[in-house]
Design an enzyme around this catalytic site. Structure first.
Site, PDB file in Angstrom:
ATOM      1  N   HIS A  21       1.198  -1.203   0.117  1.00  0.00           N
ATOM      2  CA  HIS A  21       0.116  -0.179   0.148  1.00  0.00           C
ATOM      3  C   HIS A  21       1.219   1.103   0.381  1.00  0.00           C
ATOM      4  O   HIS A  21       0.896   1.591   1.375  1.00  0.00           O
ATOM      5  CB  HIS A  21      -0.796  -0.338   1.036  1.00  0.00           C
ATOM      6  CG  HIS A  21      -2.482   1.130   1.462  1.00  0.00           C
ATOM      7  ND1 HIS A  21      -3.105   0.964   1.488  1.00  0.00           N
ATOM      8  CD2 HIS A  21      -1.741   2.036   0.693  1.00  0.00           C
ATOM      9  CE1 HIS A  21      -3.895   1.927   1.170  1.00  0.00           C
ATOM     10  NE2 HIS A  21      -2.992   2.793   1.001  1.00  0.00           N
ATOM     11  N   HIS A  23       1.539   4.857  -2.728  1.00  0.00           N
ATOM     12  CA  HIS A  23       1.397   5.036  -3.337  1.00  0.00           C
ATOM     13  C   HIS A  23       1.682   6.244  -4.482  1.00  0.00           C
ATOM     14  O   HIS A  23       2.618   6.708  -3.597  1.00  0.00           O
ATOM     15  CB  HIS A  23      -0.275   7.266  -3.172  1.00  0.00           C
ATOM     16  CG  HIS A  23      -1.465   6.097  -2.746  1.00  0.00           C
ATOM     17  ND1 HIS A  23      -2.881   6.154  -3.109  1.00  0.00           N
ATOM     18  CD2 HIS A  23      -1.575   5.797  -1.376  1.00  0.00           C
ATOM     19  CE1 HIS A  23      -3.584   5.648  -2.509  1.00  0.00           C
ATOM     20  NE2 HIS A  23      -2.961   5.063  -1.081  1.00  0.00           N
ATOM     21  N   GLY A 179      -9.710   7.900  -2.198  1.00  0.00           N
ATOM     22  CA  GLY A 179     -10.193   8.750  -1.692  1.00  0.00           C
ATOM     23  C   GLY A 179     -11.109   9.251  -0.746  1.00  0.00           C
ATOM     24  O   GLY A 179     -10.860   8.314   0.017  1.00  0.00           O
ATOM     25  N   HIS A 206      -9.916   0.720   0.016  1.00  0.00           N
ATOM     26  CA  HIS A 206      -9.887   1.498   1.201  1.00  0.00           C
ATOM     27  C   HIS A 206     -10.528   1.374   1.938  1.00  0.00           C
ATOM     28  O   HIS A 206     -11.716   1.949   1.657  1.00  0.00           O
ATOM     29  CB  HIS A 206      -9.221   3.156   0.807  1.00  0.00           C
ATOM     30  CG  HIS A 206      -8.098   3.106   1.046  1.00  0.00           C
ATOM     31  ND1 HIS A 206      -7.674   3.076  -0.137  1.00  0.00           N
ATOM     32  CD2 HIS A 206      -6.442   4.459   1.322  1.00  0.00           C
ATOM     33  CE1 HIS A 206      -5.765   2.893  -0.938  1.00  0.00           C
ATOM     34  NE2 HIS A 206      -5.757   3.957   0.337  1.00  0.00           N
ATOM     35  N   GLU A 209     -10.606   3.002   7.857  1.00  0.00           N
ATOM     36  CA  GLU A 209      -9.837   4.162   7.844  1.00  0.00           C
ATOM     37  C   GLU A 209     -10.828   5.551   8.440  1.00  0.00           C
ATOM     38  O   GLU A 209     -10.321   5.608  10.037  1.00  0.00           O
ATOM     39  CB  GLU A 209      -9.096   4.727   6.468  1.00  0.00           C
ATOM     40  CG  GLU A 209      -8.185   5.755   6.722  1.00  0.00           C
ATOM     41  CD  GLU A 209      -7.619   6.282   5.306  1.00  0.00           C
ATOM     42  OE1 GLU A 209      -7.808   5.992   4.481  1.00  0.00           O
ATOM     43  OE2 GLU A 209      -6.231   6.610   5.329  1.00  0.00           O
TER      44      GLU A 209
HETATM   45  O1  NOS Z   1      -4.968   7.159   2.595  1.00  0.00           O
HETATM   46  C1  NOS Z   1      -5.592   7.036   1.858  1.00  0.00           C
HETATM   47  N1  NOS Z   1      -7.045   6.785   2.124  1.00  0.00           N
HETATM   48  C2  NOS Z   1      -7.801   7.287   1.238  1.00  0.00           C
HETATM   49  N2  NOS Z   1      -7.647   8.181  -0.112  1.00  0.00           N
HETATM   50  C3  NOS Z   1      -6.248   8.156   0.084  1.00  0.00           C
HETATM   51  C4  NOS Z   1      -5.182   7.796   0.694  1.00  0.00           C
HETATM   52  N3  NOS Z   1      -3.680   7.954  -0.039  1.00  0.00           N
HETATM   53  C5  NOS Z   1      -4.121   8.941  -1.130  1.00  0.00           C
HETATM   54  N4  NOS Z   1      -4.901   8.583  -1.254  1.00  0.00           N
HETATM   55  C6  NOS Z   1      -5.700   9.312  -2.125  1.00  0.00           C
HETATM   56  O2  NOS Z   1      -5.309   8.532  -3.143  1.00  0.00           O
HETATM   57  C7  NOS Z   1      -5.372   8.708  -4.576  1.00  0.00           C
HETATM   58  C8  NOS Z   1      -4.709   7.621  -5.934  1.00  0.00           C
HETATM   59  O3  NOS Z   1      -3.580   7.853  -5.392  1.00  0.00           O
HETATM   60  C9  NOS Z   1      -4.534   9.549  -4.498  1.00  0.00           C
HETATM   61  O4  NOS Z   1      -4.769  11.444  -4.956  1.00  0.00           O
HETATM   62  C10 NOS Z   1      -5.205  10.236  -3.207  1.00  0.00           C
HETATM   63  O5  NOS Z   1      -6.069  11.308  -3.071  1.00  0.00           O
HETATM   64 ZN    ZN Z   2      -4.117   5.011   0.823  1.00  0.00          ZN
END
Ligand code: NOS
Ligand code: ZN
Length: 372
Positions: A21, A23, A179, A206, A209
């Site tokens: 995990h 990004h 998101g 996701h 969280e």
């Molecule tokens: O931990 C998270 N929770 C939810 N969304 C996330 C998290 N980290 C990043 N992104 C979202 O995922 C998109 C694509 O990579 C990012 O642009 C961000 O908006």
């Molecule tokens: Zn994430």
């Protein structure tokens, strides 16, 4: 048991690691953001790389997932051309290698990279090229697969699922939604998940969280997620008694018994207030109870972290030894979306020997029992 008193940060850095995990748009080098922004005229809060790195971390330290996500405007904003995507992907692999990562799944949302006219297909091709350049330069010491993310507040999940299927034999290993979680339940994208399951593609969601048990239940039961992104709020279904024993509710039992992998990212969880602090982070309870916990960075730029940092922090906070670090790593490799043969090979030929050789360094009498 190993002696973590002598486990140094450098030894942790050299330990083989697996990250599921992470990004792509949350892991840029600050200096790269500055250079790419100058090239396309994107306005940044500061153009000093060190100050910008600090800015990301501070802004992301917001206690709210929604505010945390606002910082991505400055990474997504500079990742709109094929050259920029390729460069970011190549540097991403270089940074993983320096961190001792041997297998990674990198996620990002193609739909956010179309502003300068690229097609969805072109964005995936550019990232794949960069990843391959990075892997070639690393001479096979790291394997990286893409996870294509759909944004849960948008309506392109079906297209991204189709894109995932189209690229499944060319570097894409799975799918994700990300998101703002609150207000955007995963079942909104049911059609996409149905299509993926019909095509035998695995995916993570996701969930758990910024929202709790209903989000987790829906991700698993309505959508069919193979893994949970974070999932830490599963502790809402666990009662810990005064003597330290715990009682699991039905959903928590299901997650543990079914060995559903939890993609836990401690530093990120503290920043978004999914966890109250590192010392009180759910990872320790979940690890003690034997959930299938994996350790992850989520966004190295926003959290100013790395796998080495995450492991080091857990060793310092909870006294974890090499055996626990090896357990996280094997859990992650077993939960990866790459094919089974590759997973077994990496566990047996890279991960177990890597931890065993470190174990000999740390404590000559110890055995690493990772039950491969
Ligand atoms: O931990 C998270 N929770 C939810 N969304 C996330 C998290 N980290 C990043 N992104 C979202 O995922 C998109 C694509 O990579 C990012 O642009 C961000 O908006
Ligand atoms: Zn994430």
């Amino acid at each position: 048991m190993t002696q973590n008193v002598t486990l140094t940060r450098e030894q942790i850095r050299r330990a083989p690691k697996v990250v599921l995990h992470d990004h792509l748009d949350g892991g840029l080098r600050p200096a790269t953001v500055v250079e790419l922004a100058a090239a396309v005229g994107h306005e940044l809060p500061t153009t000093d790389a060190a100050a910008l790195g600090e800015w990301f971390r501070e802004q992301a330290d917001s206690g709210s997932l929604v505010r945390y996500l606002e910082t991505f405007e400055h990474t997504v904003g500079v990742m709109q051309t094929a050259d920029a995507l390729r460069r970011v992907a190549r540097e991403y692999v270089e940074d993983l290698v320096a961190d001792g990562v041997v297998y990674a799944e990198v996620r990002w949302a193609p739909e956010q990279h179309l502003r300068a006219g690229l097609t969805l297909d072109e964005t995936v091709a550019a990232v794949q090229e960069g990843l391959e350049e990075g892997m070639e330069a690393a001479e096979g010491t790291v394997l990286v697969g893409q996870l294509l993310t759909a944004m849960r507040h948008a309506d392109r999940a079906l297209e991204i699922a189709e894109l995932t299927i189209a690229w499944r034999d060319r570097g894409v290993v799975g799918f994700d939604i990300a998101g703002a979680e609150d207000g955007f339940p995963p079942a909104l994208h049911r059609e996409a998940f149905d299509l993926l399951r019909e095509n035998n593609v695995r995916f993570t969601i996701h969930a758990g969280e910024a929202h709790g048990l209903p989000s987790i239940a829906q991700a698993l039961h309505t959508c069919g997620a193979d893994r949970l992104g974070h999932g830490v709020r599963i502790v809402d279904d666990i009662t810990v008694h005064d003597d330290g024993t715990a009682t699991l509710g039905r959903l928590a039992s299901y997650v543990r018994d079914k060995r559903i992998p939890l993609e836990v990212a401690p530093a990120s969880n503290v920043q978004t207030a999914a966890a109250p602090s590192l010392a009180e982070h759910q990872i320790d309870l979940l690890t003690r109870l034997g959930f299938r916990v994996t350790l992850n960075t989520d966004n190295r730029l926003m959290s100013n972290t790395s796998m080495t940092d995450e492991m080091t922090a857990l060793v310092e906070t909870f006294g974890y030894d090499l055996e626990v670090l090896a357990w996280f790593t094997v859990n992650a490799m077993r939960s990866a979306f790459v094919d089974y043969d590759t997973r077994v090979e990496l566990i047996e030929e890279v991960i177990v020997p890597g931890y065993e050789s470190l174990d000999v360094e740390v404590d000559a009498d110890a055995d690493v029992d990772v039950d491969a």
